[in-house]
Scaffold this active site. Structure first.
Site, PDB file in Angstrom:
ATOM      1  N   ASP A 219       4.148   5.732   4.386  1.00  0.00           N
ATOM      2  CA  ASP A 219       2.792   6.156   4.142  1.00  0.00           C
ATOM      3  C   ASP A 219       1.909   4.920   4.209  1.00  0.00           C
ATOM      4  O   ASP A 219       2.403   3.797   4.103  1.00  0.00           O
ATOM      5  CB  ASP A 219       2.703   6.817   2.772  1.00  0.00           C
ATOM      6  CG  ASP A 219       1.463   7.660   2.606  1.00  0.00           C
ATOM      7  OD1 ASP A 219       1.366   8.345   1.592  1.00  0.00           O
ATOM      8  OD2 ASP A 219       0.576   7.628   3.478  1.00  0.00           O
TER       9      ASP A 219
ATOM     10  N   ASP B 137      -0.240   3.825   2.073  1.00  0.00           N
ATOM     11  CA  ASP B 137      -0.808   3.411   0.781  1.00  0.00           C
ATOM     12  C   ASP B 137       0.084   2.406   0.066  1.00  0.00           C
ATOM     13  O   ASP B 137       0.072   2.327  -1.151  1.00  0.00           O
ATOM     14  CB  ASP B 137      -1.048   4.633  -0.094  1.00  0.00           C
ATOM     15  CG  ASP B 137       0.247   5.326  -0.482  1.00  0.00           C
ATOM     16  OD1 ASP B 137       0.199   6.277  -1.268  1.00  0.00           O
ATOM     17  OD2 ASP B 137       1.310   4.909   0.000  1.00  0.00           O
TER      18      ASP B 137
END
Length: 173
Positions: free
Chosen positions: A23, A25
């Site tokens: 991801d 993040d």
């Protein structure tokens, strides 16, 4: 009930792991955000030229990582990039790459509070949107400086830049 508990795994044996989903993040890895955003900017410009008939010269526009930050809002109809306070009042405003003079900002927005649910606004809410904000601001400047290029209106350019960014994320470019 599983949904009401938090589980932490401090050790992870990767021997039996075949696939890892990443991801953006920083969940599993630390990205070199500046390089990632520079590549995103390059890909946005290439997609705009190839898919939306933007002029070739936009491919020469250089990415400046220090220009944008998370928490900005694009005012699509006006071509402005806004920095809001926590009450959605405008603290700083840029038109393209140039800061708007306080008097012009006051005349344009008065005591406007930005409603992010309106389609006139586009949030730059992740650190993976810097390239979008910078590319958009560069295109606004180019449109203003070179009307003969017949670039789309500010709102359409914002939608085109977002669409190009989404495409390069989706197709793995």
């Amino acid at each position: 009930m599983l949904g009401s508990k938090v589980f932490v795994n401090r050790t992870l044996n990767l021997k039996k792991i075949k696939y890892i989903g990443l991801d953006m993040d920083h969940t599993l890895i630390r990205y070199n955000t500046e390089n990632f955003e520079r590549l995103s900017h390059t890909m946005i410009m290439e997609r705009l030229v190839a898919g939306k008939s933007y002029p070739e010269q936009i491919k020469k526009l250089q990415f400046d990582f220090s220009f944008a930050l998370r928490g900005l809002v694009i005012d699509k109809p006006k071509g402005n990039l806004l920095k809001l306070n926590r009450y959605t009042a405008i603290r700083t405003c840029f038109h393209g790459l140039k800061p708007l003079d306080f008097k012009i900002r006051q005349k344009t927005y008065r005591s406007t509070y930005i409603d992010l649910s309106k389609s006139d606004y586009l949030a730059v809410d992740t650190s993976f949107s810097y390239s979008m904000a910078h590319a958009y601001s560069q295109l606004v400047d180019l449109k203003d400086a070179h009307p003969e290029l017949k670039l789309p209106d500010y709102a359409q350019m914002a939608d085109d830049v977002l669409d190009a960014l989404d495409q390069v994320h989706r197709d793995g470019s």
